[in-house]
Structures are given as C-alpha cells and as structure tokens.
Design a protein around this motif. Sequence first.
Motif, PDB file in Angstrom:
ATOM      1  N   VAL A  44     -14.879  -4.265   0.934  1.00 36.27           N
ATOM      2  CA  VAL A  44     -13.651  -3.975   1.691  1.00 36.27           C
ATOM      3  C   VAL A  44     -13.170  -5.235   2.405  1.00 36.27           C
ATOM      4  CG1 VAL A  44     -12.748  -2.695   3.657  1.00 36.27           C
ATOM      5  CG2 VAL A  44     -14.154  -1.529   1.953  1.00 36.27           C
ATOM      6  N   GLU A  45     -14.120  -6.002   2.974  1.00 36.08           N
ATOM      7  CA  GLU A  45     -13.735  -7.224   3.677  1.00 36.08           C
ATOM      8  C   GLU A  45     -13.050  -8.203   2.733  1.00 36.08           C
ATOM      9  OE1 GLU A  45     -13.247  -9.268   7.069  1.00 36.08           O
ATOM     10  OE2 GLU A  45     -14.360  -7.381   6.946  1.00 36.08           O
ATOM     11  N   SER A  46     -13.541  -8.292   1.510  1.00 29.98           N
ATOM     12  CA  SER A  46     -12.905  -9.164   0.525  1.00 29.98           C
ATOM     13  C   SER A  46     -11.482  -8.721   0.232  1.00 29.98           C
ATOM     14  CB  SER A  46     -13.742  -9.170  -0.757  1.00 29.98           C
ATOM     15  OG  SER A  46     -13.106  -9.927  -1.761  1.00 29.98           O
ATOM     16  N   ASN A  47     -11.273  -7.405   0.093  1.00 32.19           N
ATOM     17  CA  ASN A  47      -9.926  -6.888  -0.161  1.00 32.19           C
ATOM     18  C   ASN A  47      -9.007  -7.107   1.031  1.00 32.19           C
ATOM     19  OD1 ASN A  47      -9.539  -4.697  -2.750  1.00 32.19           O
ATOM     20  ND2 ASN A  47     -11.594  -5.445  -2.319  1.00 32.19           N
ATOM     21  N   ILE A  48      -9.545  -6.935   2.241  1.00 35.57           N
ATOM     22  CA  ILE A  48      -8.721  -7.129   3.438  1.00 35.57           C
ATOM     23  C   ILE A  48      -8.296  -8.598   3.549  1.00 35.57           C
ATOM     24  CG2 ILE A  48      -8.761  -7.115   5.947  1.00 35.57           C
ATOM     25  CD1 ILE A  48      -8.434  -4.385   4.765  1.00 35.57           C
ATOM     26  N   ASN A  49      -9.218  -9.511   3.249  1.00 38.67           N
ATOM     27  CA  ASN A  49      -8.867 -10.936   3.288  1.00 38.67           C
ATOM     28  C   ASN A  49      -7.772 -11.263   2.273  1.00 38.67           C
ATOM     29  OD1 ASN A  49     -10.698 -11.497   5.317  1.00 38.67           O
ATOM     30  ND2 ASN A  49     -12.358 -11.968   3.876  1.00 38.67           N
ATOM     31  N   SER A  50      -7.845 -10.668   1.095  1.00 38.85           N
ATOM     32  CA  SER A  50      -6.796 -10.881   0.092  1.00 38.85           C
ATOM     33  C   SER A  50      -5.463 -10.329   0.590  1.00 38.85           C
ATOM     34  CB  SER A  50      -7.182 -10.206  -1.224  1.00 38.85           C
ATOM     35  OG  SER A  50      -8.359 -10.769  -1.756  1.00 38.85           O
ATOM     36  N   LEU A  51      -5.523  -9.158   1.246  1.00 40.31           N
ATOM     37  CA  LEU A  51      -4.279  -8.596   1.797  1.00 40.31           C
ATOM     38  C   LEU A  51      -3.703  -9.508   2.886  1.00 40.31           C
ATOM     39  CD1 LEU A  51      -4.959  -4.755   2.114  1.00 40.31           C
ATOM     40  CD2 LEU A  51      -3.493  -5.916   0.479  1.00 40.31           C
ATOM     41  N   ARG A  52      -4.560 -10.104   3.686  1.00 40.97           N
ATOM     42  CA  ARG A  52      -4.064 -11.002   4.731  1.00 40.97           C
ATOM     43  C   ARG A  52      -3.346 -12.203   4.107  1.00 40.97           C
ATOM     44  NH1 ARG A  52      -9.176 -10.455   7.728  1.00 40.97           N
ATOM     45  NH2 ARG A  52      -8.863  -9.033   9.462  1.00 40.97           N
ATOM     46  N   ILE A  53      -3.927 -12.731   3.037  1.00 39.14           N
ATOM     47  CA  ILE A  53      -3.274 -13.873   2.367  1.00 39.14           C
ATOM     48  C   ILE A  53      -1.900 -13.467   1.850  1.00 39.14           C
ATOM     49  CG2 ILE A  53      -3.427 -15.412   0.378  1.00 39.14           C
ATOM     50  CD1 ILE A  53      -6.478 -15.343   0.735  1.00 39.14           C
ATOM     51  N   SER A  54      -1.840 -12.289   1.223  1.00 39.52           N
ATOM     52  CA  SER A  54      -0.557 -11.800   0.706  1.00 39.52           C
ATOM     53  C   SER A  54       0.428 -11.546   1.845  1.00 39.52           C
ATOM     54  CB  SER A  54      -0.773 -10.521  -0.106  1.00 39.52           C
ATOM     55  OG  SER A  54      -1.587 -10.764  -1.241  1.00 39.52           O
ATOM     56  N   ALA A  55      -0.087 -11.025   2.974  1.00 43.67           N
ATOM     57  CA  ALA A  55       0.785 -10.775   4.121  1.00 43.67           C
ATOM     58  C   ALA A  55       1.339 -12.094   4.672  1.00 43.67           C
ATOM     59  CB  ALA A  55       0.019 -10.015   5.203  1.00 43.67           C
ATOM     60  N   SER A  56       0.516 -13.144   4.664  1.00 42.85           N
ATOM     61  CA  SER A  56       0.990 -14.455   5.121  1.00 42.85           C
ATOM     62  C   SER A  56       2.083 -14.993   4.203  1.00 42.85           C
ATOM     63  CB  SER A  56      -0.184 -15.436   5.179  1.00 42.85           C
ATOM     64  OG  SER A  56      -1.155 -15.014   6.110  1.00 42.85           O
ATOM     65  N   GLN A  57       1.907 -14.835   2.905  1.00 44.68           N
ATOM     66  CA  GLN A  57       2.938 -15.270   1.956  1.00 44.68           C
ATOM     67  C   GLN A  57       4.227 -14.472   2.158  1.00 44.68           C
ATOM     68  OE1 GLN A  57       1.013 -14.690  -1.808  1.00 44.68           O
ATOM     69  NE2 GLN A  57      -0.156 -16.600  -1.686  1.00 44.68           N
ATOM     70  N   LEU A  58       4.102 -13.190   2.387  1.00 47.37           N
ATOM     71  CA  LEU A  58       5.285 -12.361   2.624  1.00 47.37           C
ATOM     72  C   LEU A  58       5.987 -12.786   3.909  1.00 47.37           C
ATOM     73  CD1 LEU A  58       7.046  -9.928   1.875  1.00 47.37           C
ATOM     74  CD2 LEU A  58       5.430  -8.474   3.125  1.00 47.37           C
ATOM     75  N   GLY A 197      -7.402  -7.973  -8.884  1.00 49.63           N
ATOM     76  CA  GLY A 197      -8.626  -7.196  -9.026  1.00 49.63           C
ATOM     77  C   GLY A 197      -9.006  -6.408  -7.792  1.00 49.63           C
ATOM     78  N   TYR A 198      -8.037  -5.798  -7.144  1.00 51.91           N
ATOM     79  CA  TYR A 198      -8.347  -4.972  -5.977  1.00 51.91           C
ATOM     80  C   TYR A 198      -9.120  -3.729  -6.400  1.00 51.91           C
ATOM     81  CZ  TYR A 198      -5.160  -7.735  -3.122  1.00 51.91           C
ATOM     82  OH  TYR A 198      -4.563  -8.744  -2.430  1.00 51.91           O
ATOM     83  N   LEU A 199      -9.872  -3.168  -5.447  1.00 50.70           N
ATOM     84  CA  LEU A 199     -10.646  -1.966  -5.739  1.00 50.70           C
ATOM     85  C   LEU A 199      -9.758  -0.740  -5.918  1.00 50.70           C
ATOM     86  CD1 LEU A 199     -13.577  -2.370  -3.180  1.00 50.70           C
ATOM     87  CD2 LEU A 199     -13.638  -2.760  -5.643  1.00 50.70           C
ATOM     88  N   PHE A 239      -9.327   9.387  -0.610  1.00 56.40           N
ATOM     89  CA  PHE A 239      -9.153   7.934  -0.543  1.00 56.40           C
ATOM     90  C   PHE A 239      -9.603   7.413   0.814  1.00 56.40           C
ATOM     91  CE2 PHE A 239      -5.982   9.447  -3.545  1.00 56.40           C
ATOM     92  CZ  PHE A 239      -6.067   8.542  -4.591  1.00 56.40           C
ATOM     93  N   TYR A 240      -9.971   6.113   0.804  1.00 58.71           N
ATOM     94  CA  TYR A 240     -10.074   5.326   2.032  1.00 58.71           C
ATOM     95  C   TYR A 240      -8.803   4.484   2.103  1.00 58.71           C
ATOM     96  CZ  TYR A 240     -15.043   6.440   2.326  1.00 58.71           C
ATOM     97  OH  TYR A 240     -16.249   7.087   2.414  1.00 58.71           O
ATOM     98  N   ASN A 241      -8.103   4.497   3.257  1.00 53.92           N
ATOM     99  CA  ASN A 241      -6.840   3.780   3.412  1.00 53.92           C
ATOM    100  C   ASN A 241      -7.047   2.629   4.396  1.00 53.92           C
ATOM    101  OD1 ASN A 241      -4.068   3.179   3.308  1.00 53.92           O
ATOM    102  ND2 ASN A 241      -3.722   4.369   5.170  1.00 53.92           N
ATOM    103  N   TYR A 242      -6.812   1.396   3.946  1.00 53.72           N
ATOM    104  CA  TYR A 242      -6.939   0.199   4.777  1.00 53.72           C
ATOM    105  C   TYR A 242      -5.568  -0.478   4.859  1.00 53.72           C
ATOM    106  CZ  TYR A 242     -11.874   0.869   3.682  1.00 53.72           C
ATOM    107  OH  TYR A 242     -13.121   1.394   3.516  1.00 53.72           O
ATOM    108  N   THR A 243      -5.133  -0.855   6.067  1.00 49.76           N
ATOM    109  CA  THR A 243      -3.807  -1.442   6.248  1.00 49.76           C
ATOM    110  C   THR A 243      -3.894  -2.754   7.019  1.00 49.76           C
ATOM    111  OG1 THR A 243      -3.448  -0.137   8.250  1.00 49.76           O
ATOM    112  CG2 THR A 243      -2.628   0.791   6.185  1.00 49.76           C
ATOM    113  N   VAL A 244      -2.971  -3.687   6.680  1.00 51.74           N
ATOM    114  CA  VAL A 244      -2.833  -4.963   7.371  1.00 51.74           C
ATOM    115  C   VAL A 244      -1.344  -5.176   7.619  1.00 51.74           C
ATOM    116  CG1 VAL A 244      -3.116  -7.455   7.231  1.00 51.74           C
ATOM    117  CG2 VAL A 244      -4.890  -5.945   6.316  1.00 51.74           C
ATOM    118  N   PRO A 245      -0.878  -5.241   8.876  1.00 50.41           N
ATOM    119  CA  PRO A 245       0.554  -5.428   9.133  1.00 50.41           C
ATOM    120  C   PRO A 245       0.978  -6.882   8.938  1.00 50.41           C
ATOM    121  CG  PRO A 245      -0.640  -5.295  11.210  1.00 50.41           C
ATOM    122  CD  PRO A 245      -1.647  -5.055  10.126  1.00 50.41           C
ATOM    123  N   ALA A 246       2.159  -7.052   8.428  1.00 52.74           N
ATOM    124  CA  ALA A 246       2.761  -8.390   8.357  1.00 52.74           C
ATOM    125  C   ALA A 246       3.418  -8.707   9.696  1.00 52.74           C
ATOM    126  CB  ALA A 246       3.779  -8.450   7.222  1.00 52.74           C
TER     127      ALA A 246
END
Length: 565
Positions: A44-58, A197-199, A239-246
């Motif tokens: 999950v931590e790996s996926n959250i870090n990927s989401l943070r990178i995408s959020a930064s690009q957005l 390759g997200y879960l 489901f497990y729902n994980y969110t990262v705000p931009a």
Amino acid sequence: MEEKQFQSIVKRVVLVPLTVLVLVLAVTVVSCLFSFFNMQQQMVESNINSLRISASQLDALLSQIDHAFLEYWNSNESYSFLKNYSEDTPKEVSLIHEADAITWIQNLANSHMEVQGGFAYYKNMDLFLMRGISNFSVNKYIRDRLSWEQDCYNHWELVEIEGALYLMNLKNYNDFYGGVWIPAGKLEERLSLTTMGYLGTVYLADNANHNTLGNEEMNGLLENEERRVTKLQAGNNDFYNYTVPAESDGIVLGILIPRETMFSMIPLADKIIFLVAFLSVFLVPVTVMWLKKKIANPMRDIDFAMKLIGEGNMDYRIPLSEKRYYDEFDRLIMAFNRMMEDLNELEFKLYKTKIKEQRTELKYISQQIRPHFMLNALNIIYTYEENEFPLVKKMVLYLTGYFRYIVNLKVDFVEVEKELRHVENYLNIQKERYQDRFEFFVEWEIQTERLLIPPLIIQTFVENCIKYAIKHEGTVFIYALASIEKDRLKLMVADTGPGFSKQALEQIRQFIKTREIREELGVGIQNAIERLDILYEGQVEVTVRNALSGGAVVELYLPMLPGAM
C-alpha cells in the motif's frame, strides 16, 4: 510401606507437550499475521507513493494553467482593452484585440497537450471566444454554465458531458469569464495512472464526489484527507479505499484495492505456512482426544484398579476390548489381569489348605501375612514409570516364584535351605524397589539345610528390617543366617540400621515375656512369635537387642527337627 507422594504423569506426558505445541502455534500464527500485514502495508505504501508522484505532476499542470490566467489578467493589453470596451471604440481596433485574445486561448491549449480547449467570455461585450478541440455539447455546456447565478467558479471539478468526463475550471475575474477543459482519460494517460502496475483501480475525484470510476455507488464514499483509508462495498465486491489529495483545490487521487488482491499478492510459501498454522490450531483438540484415549485413559484405569485392590477388592479386572493390535498399555493391562487371576487362584488354594483342627489359630495368623505382602508387591509395580515395562515383567517373574512357593506350602514345616532361598527371592523383589538402599546376605551352615522350620517366619523379621532399617542414611546391610548352637537351631536376622528404639525394644521384650498383644507393636513380630508358640509348644527362645556397632538383631533358638533324608 510408606506411601509415596502422588504426581500425575498425565501432566508431563500430555499437558506439557500440548502446552508447548499451542505456544509454538500461537507464535507461528502471530508471525504469519505480522508478515501479512507488514507486506500489505509495504504494498500500500508503494501505491501511495506513486499516487503522490502523480498528484505532484497534476499540481504542476494545473498550477501552470492557473498562472497563465493570472498573467493574462495582470499584463495582457487585449484583456485590458476588451475589459474597458465601449461603443465608441473603432471596430478595427476591437477586432485586433479580439484576434489577440483568440491567439492567447489557442496558445494556452497548444502549450499543454492534455488541454483540449479553452474559452474567454467578456460580459460587458457579450463576447464569447473558444479555441481548441471542441464540439457542440461542450460549447452548449459552457454557455449554460455562464447563465447560472450560483457561485461555481475558480475551482477544478469533474463534469460529465454527453457521457464523457472532463476536468474543468471556470474562472471569473470582474466581468471576465474563462477556463479550460481536459479529458479525464487523456489526463490519466499523462499521469501514467493506468500503466504503473497499481494493485487496484486509480481514479480522480472532486469535492462533489464526482469520480472517474463511473460508479454511482461510490458517490459519497470518497474522502479528501491524506492517507484516508476506508472499507467500502461496491456491487458484490469489498474494497480498501486509499486517497491522496492534490494541492489544487478540489481534486483527489485515489485507489480502490479489492480485498482479495491483498491475499493473492502473498508468496505461495507464506500462504502454505499460514494455512498449516491455522489448520494446526484446529488439530489441537483432536490431538488432545487422541492422547487422552491412548495414554491418559489407560493410566487412569490402572490407577483406579490399584486403588480398588488397595481397598481389598481383589475381584476387580481392568476392562480391555478386543483389538487387532495391542500397545504397551494393553499388554500391561493384560499382564495385570493375569497376575490378579493368579493371585486370586493362589489365595483360594491357600484358604483351602487343610491343617489340623487344633491349629486353626495358626491358619488365621499365617494368612494375615500374605495379603500384606501382596499389596506391598503391587505397590512396587505401581511405582514403575510407563517406560519401565521390562522391570514390570521382571517383577512378575519374581512374584511368580514367590507365590509358587506360597502355593506349595501345604505343610507346617519346610527345610531351612528352601525357606532361605525363598527369603533371597523376596529380598531380590525388594532390591528392585530400593536399588542401592540396601545389600543383603543370606547364609546357612551346611548341616542346617535339611532341618525343618515354620514357613515365612524368617521373612517376617526381614520385612521389619526393610520397613525400618533402610530409612537410615547410607547403605544398610541385612543378614539372614542359620546355624547350630548348643544343639539348637539358631536363626538370626540383623541389619546395620538405626536399631530398635528404646521404647520399641522394651515393648517387644514385654510381649515376649507376657505374650499379651500390644496394639502399638503391629501384627508382624507378634504373629510370628505366636506361630512359634503353637508349633513348638512353647519350646522357643526369642531375643531382641541392638548390636554394639548399631542395628537391630533378632535371634530365634528352635528345637532341631530333622527333615526327610
């Protein structure tokens, strides 16, 4: 014989191993759970870090667009001119500035490949300008939005137009309205949300809970908080729902991970260990029942039988069902039952032995000795551990020899040699119990071998030595000797123990002198002396004393009765 303190072997053989097994299983299960949750947390931590990178690009993309509008408002001449437009302005001049505004919108769309188009609307002129890839539906939606009275400007949101999702920002500054629209699918490709390759499924959402999942059941379930984790159900799936705000106002990146995906990501070896550990927990009750049946129940049956026999119930037998194969406990039970049959048969024969009417009292006295020894012998067997079955067999052989001698006692007198060899056998039985606690010497002069004496007389005094002398520290020596002294047969039983106490010595001497039964002395020595009185009609001399070097000494002087030659 002093009874030993009882301690159930069930606790050592059954409960202790099971306790260790349960503790090992508990540690294994906890380790498996810890490994599972740790692995899950890492994924999950790996996926959250990927989401943070995408959020930064957005955030970078949306900030550039917002910055472009700020520059347009603050420094663009066409914006200033059109904002202050009046009817007196020459038409050719206004057209130049309109063209410049259109060029700015086109450049805004071209500079960001994700942006599909943009627009500008000057309310004072009722001038609507639009450039980029557009269609009638988008045009109509924007014009309709400009007519809304509520505040719906200056934030990013997801809107659905004719089944297509767009990320849109309508801006309002004084009487100027502008904005851009970005197709959600194109934005996801730009942020690599579909190829990393997200879960689970990655989605975009806004403050109004509009999302790119296309599932109305998700509305109202999404949270705009960092690392917010929720469990939710959509359709028939959990489901497990994980969110990262931009950082851009109103936009959230999230991921939905099916619960079964977490387990499927665990390595096969860990799954097997985890499964075996849980199955082993359920096998513990089965193991308890098996150990109870194979070990605890037979031990309980043998212990119960010993108690009944100790209470005098000589007819009890341990039940044993027919089996194809018999284990050590079964063979021990069968040997015990056979031994009890032999003992009962022996006792029956002894009671049926016919003696003279005038010696009825002698029969009663002699019979008191045999049950006493039998119970002592059974207690010796009872003290053996379960892994000492060979010793049980050895003891049974000794007891067989002992009772064979008893069974054949159909006369009032036996030869000295036979009696002393019987005493040797008896001492061997006791030696198996006490081991190095005592040593013994049984000797007789050759001229005494065929002389006759009452059976079991010597054994009675030897029993007394074992009962009291071996309590003494160190190795005790027990002597049983036969000799001729002054034309009489002398039988001596002695030991190197602590000897008679002063009180006991005085009580025995009083009994020898008066022949009055004394309860505090017990029946052994008194019965033996009474038997001698009956058989020899008072022609017996008995002396008891303590040796100068220590230890008790009993001497019997009997008339010499020759046996058959």
